[in-house]
Design a protein around this motif. Structure first.
Motif, PDB file in Angstrom:
ATOM      1  N   VAL A   6       0.837  -1.197   0.000  1.00 44.86           N
ATOM      2  CA  VAL A   6       0.000   0.000   0.000  1.00 44.86           C
ATOM      3  C   VAL A   6       0.875   1.251   0.000  1.00 44.86           C
ATOM      4  CG1 VAL A   6      -1.659   1.337   1.366  1.00 44.86           C
ATOM      5  CG2 VAL A   6      -1.981  -1.115   1.073  1.00 44.86           C
ATOM      6  N   THR A   7       1.917   1.256   0.820  1.00 48.18           N
ATOM      7  CA  THR A   7       2.832   2.397   0.872  1.00 48.18           C
ATOM      8  C   THR A   7       3.524   2.612  -0.467  1.00 48.18           C
ATOM      9  OG1 THR A   7       3.207   1.981   3.216  1.00 48.18           O
ATOM     10  CG2 THR A   7       4.820   3.359   2.083  1.00 48.18           C
ATOM     11  N   THR A   8       3.967   1.532  -1.098  1.00 45.94           N
ATOM     12  CA  THR A   8       4.623   1.634  -2.400  1.00 45.94           C
ATOM     13  C   THR A   8       3.654   2.169  -3.449  1.00 45.94           C
ATOM     14  OG1 THR A   8       6.032  -0.244  -1.819  1.00 45.94           O
ATOM     15  CG2 THR A   8       5.902   0.348  -4.157  1.00 45.94           C
ATOM     16  N   LEU A   9       2.439   1.671  -3.444  1.00 36.51           N
ATOM     17  CA  LEU A   9       1.440   2.131  -4.409  1.00 36.51           C
ATOM     18  C   LEU A   9       1.112   3.606  -4.200  1.00 36.51           C
ATOM     19  CD1 LEU A   9      -0.553   1.391  -6.687  1.00 36.51           C
ATOM     20  CD2 LEU A   9      -2.215   0.896  -4.893  1.00 36.51           C
ATOM     21  N   LEU A  10       0.913   4.002  -2.948  1.00 39.94           N
ATOM     22  CA  LEU A  10       0.626   5.409  -2.656  1.00 39.94           C
ATOM     23  C   LEU A  10       1.787   6.313  -3.067  1.00 39.94           C
ATOM     24  CD1 LEU A  10      -1.106   5.250   0.828  1.00 39.94           C
ATOM     25  CD2 LEU A  10      -2.107   6.013  -1.311  1.00 39.94           C
ATOM     26  N   SER A  11       2.995   5.871  -2.806  1.00 42.05           N
ATOM     27  CA  SER A  11       4.163   6.666  -3.176  1.00 42.05           C
ATOM     28  C   SER A  11       4.270   6.824  -4.678  1.00 42.05           C
ATOM     29  CB  SER A  11       5.436   6.025  -2.618  1.00 42.05           C
ATOM     30  OG  SER A  11       5.375   5.960  -1.220  1.00 42.05           O
ATOM     31  N   MET A  12       3.990   5.767  -5.416  1.00 49.17           N
ATOM     32  CA  MET A  12       4.035   5.843  -6.877  1.00 49.17           C
ATOM     33  C   MET A  12       2.945   6.778  -7.400  1.00 49.17           C
ATOM     34  SD  MET A  12       4.984   1.887  -7.911  1.00 49.17           S
ATOM     35  CE  MET A  12       3.929   1.971  -9.297  1.00 49.17           C
ATOM     36  N   LEU A  13       1.756   6.692  -6.842  1.00 45.05           N
ATOM     37  CA  LEU A  13       0.662   7.560  -7.268  1.00 45.05           C
ATOM     38  C   LEU A  13       0.961   9.030  -6.977  1.00 45.05           C
ATOM     39  CD1 LEU A  13      -2.446   5.452  -6.235  1.00 45.05           C
ATOM     40  CD2 LEU A  13      -1.676   5.973  -8.556  1.00 45.05           C
ATOM     41  N   VAL A  14       1.530   9.306  -5.808  1.00 46.30           N
ATOM     42  CA  VAL A  14       1.877  10.676  -5.453  1.00 46.30           C
ATOM     43  C   VAL A  14       2.970  11.199  -6.385  1.00 46.30           C
ATOM     44  CG1 VAL A  14       2.954  12.103  -3.677  1.00 46.30           C
ATOM     45  CG2 VAL A  14       1.127  10.542  -3.079  1.00 46.30           C
ATOM     46  N   LEU A  15       3.958  10.360  -6.680  1.00 44.24           N
ATOM     47  CA  LEU A  15       5.025  10.763  -7.588  1.00 44.24           C
ATOM     48  C   LEU A  15       4.473  11.080  -8.982  1.00 44.24           C
ATOM     49  CD1 LEU A  15       8.074  11.162  -7.896  1.00 44.24           C
ATOM     50  CD2 LEU A  15       8.197   8.786  -8.651  1.00 44.24           C
ATOM     51  N   MET A  16       3.581  10.235  -9.490  1.00 43.01           N
ATOM     52  CA  MET A  16       2.972  10.498 -10.802  1.00 43.01           C
ATOM     53  C   MET A  16       2.127  11.767 -10.763  1.00 43.01           C
ATOM     54  SD  MET A  16       2.007   6.799 -12.468  1.00 43.01           S
ATOM     55  CE  MET A  16       0.837   6.355 -11.221  1.00 43.01           C
ATOM     56  N   ASP A  17       1.414  11.982  -9.671  1.00 42.05           N
ATOM     57  CA  ASP A  17       0.604  13.185  -9.517  1.00 42.05           C
ATOM     58  C   ASP A  17       1.473  14.433  -9.537  1.00 42.05           C
ATOM     59  OD1 ASP A  17      -0.500  15.296  -7.386  1.00 42.05           O
ATOM     60  OD2 ASP A  17      -2.207  14.304  -8.344  1.00 42.05           O
ATOM     61  N   ILE A  18       2.546  14.407  -8.786  1.00 40.93           N
ATOM     62  CA  ILE A  18       3.437  15.572  -8.717  1.00 40.93           C
ATOM     63  C   ILE A  18       4.088  15.842 -10.062  1.00 40.93           C
ATOM     64  CG2 ILE A  18       5.588  16.434  -7.698  1.00 40.93           C
ATOM     65  CD1 ILE A  18       4.709  14.996  -5.103  1.00 40.93           C
ATOM     66  N   VAL A  19       4.584  14.803 -10.721  1.00 37.34           N
ATOM     67  CA  VAL A  19       5.239  14.985 -12.014  1.00 37.34           C
ATOM     68  C   VAL A  19       4.247  15.504 -13.054  1.00 37.34           C
ATOM     69  CG1 VAL A  19       6.352  13.763 -13.928  1.00 37.34           C
ATOM     70  CG2 VAL A  19       7.079  13.321 -11.590  1.00 37.34           C
ATOM     71  N   GLY A  20       3.089  14.875 -13.157  1.00 33.49           N
ATOM     72  CA  GLY A  20       2.106  15.274 -14.158  1.00 33.49           C
ATOM     73  C   GLY A  20       1.594  16.684 -13.962  1.00 33.49           C
ATOM     74  N   ASN A  21       1.218  17.018 -12.746  1.00 36.04           N
ATOM     75  CA  ASN A  21       0.699  18.358 -12.481  1.00 36.04           C
ATOM     76  C   ASN A  21       1.798  19.418 -12.533  1.00 36.04           C
ATOM     77  OD1 ASN A  21      -2.151  18.029 -12.137  1.00 36.04           O
ATOM     78  ND2 ASN A  21      -1.666  16.841 -10.318  1.00 36.04           N
ATOM     79  N   SER A  22       3.026  19.050 -12.190  1.00 33.45           N
ATOM     80  CA  SER A  22       4.144  19.988 -12.333  1.00 33.45           C
ATOM     81  C   SER A  22       4.402  20.299 -13.800  1.00 33.45           C
ATOM     82  CB  SER A  22       5.411  19.423 -11.693  1.00 33.45           C
ATOM     83  OG  SER A  22       5.234  19.298 -10.310  1.00 33.45           O
ATOM     84  N   LEU A  23       4.255  19.306 -14.660  1.00 31.34           N
ATOM     85  CA  LEU A  23       4.409  19.546 -16.094  1.00 31.34           C
ATOM     86  C   LEU A  23       3.333  20.508 -16.605  1.00 31.34           C
ATOM     87  CD1 LEU A  23       5.328  16.003 -17.439  1.00 31.34           C
ATOM     88  CD2 LEU A  23       6.794  18.027 -17.373  1.00 31.34           C
TER      89      LEU A  23
END
Length: 131
Positions: A6-23
């Motif tokens: 669960v922690t790994t999945l949440l971390s991956m989702l947060v990373l994708m969210d940050i990268v995508g919205n930062s772009l």
């Protein structure tokens, strides 16, 4: 084992969210022709989404691994970190921004040639002050 997944999945989702919205934010900031009123609202929405992801994830991860301490430290930890108060502030900002976008799109469809309901930079500033 399950909490690690669960922690790994949440971390991956947060990373994708940050990268995508930062772009999204970087593109709107970099290109002058992208600085139109509706994109200011989209920029605000992307920023609120980044903040929501950053503030809700610690709440979820900490609640899996840590038990609240007693006393004043537990109260502060509960109110600030695991209570998710900052996450809900950004969530409300996101909802208000989506509402402003929806209202603008509605009037654009209903009155396609009318300038009265056209979104301007001044109207976006007034709207963002209300949010």
């Amino acid at each position: 084992m399950g909490s690690v997944a669960v922690t790994t999945l949440l971390s991956m989702l947060v990373l994708m969210d940050i990268v995508g919205n930062s772009l999204v934010c970087a593109i709107i900031r970099k290109y002058r022709n992208m600085r139109i009123p509706i994109n200011f609202l989209i920029f605000n929405l992307a920023t609120a989404d980044i903040l929501f992801a950053l503030f809700i994830t610690p709440k979820l991860i900490v609640s899996l691994y840590v038990k609240h301490p007693d006393g004043p430290a537990g109260t502060v930890l509960c109110k600030l970190l695991t209570g998710g108060i900052f996450a809900w502030v950004s969530a409300v900002s996101s909802v208000c921004t989506l509402l402003a976008i929806a209202i603008e799109r509605y009037y654009t469809v209903i009155y396609p040639h009318g300038d009265r309901w056209k979104l301007t930079k001044r109207k976006v500033k007034v709207c963002s002050k209300q949010i």
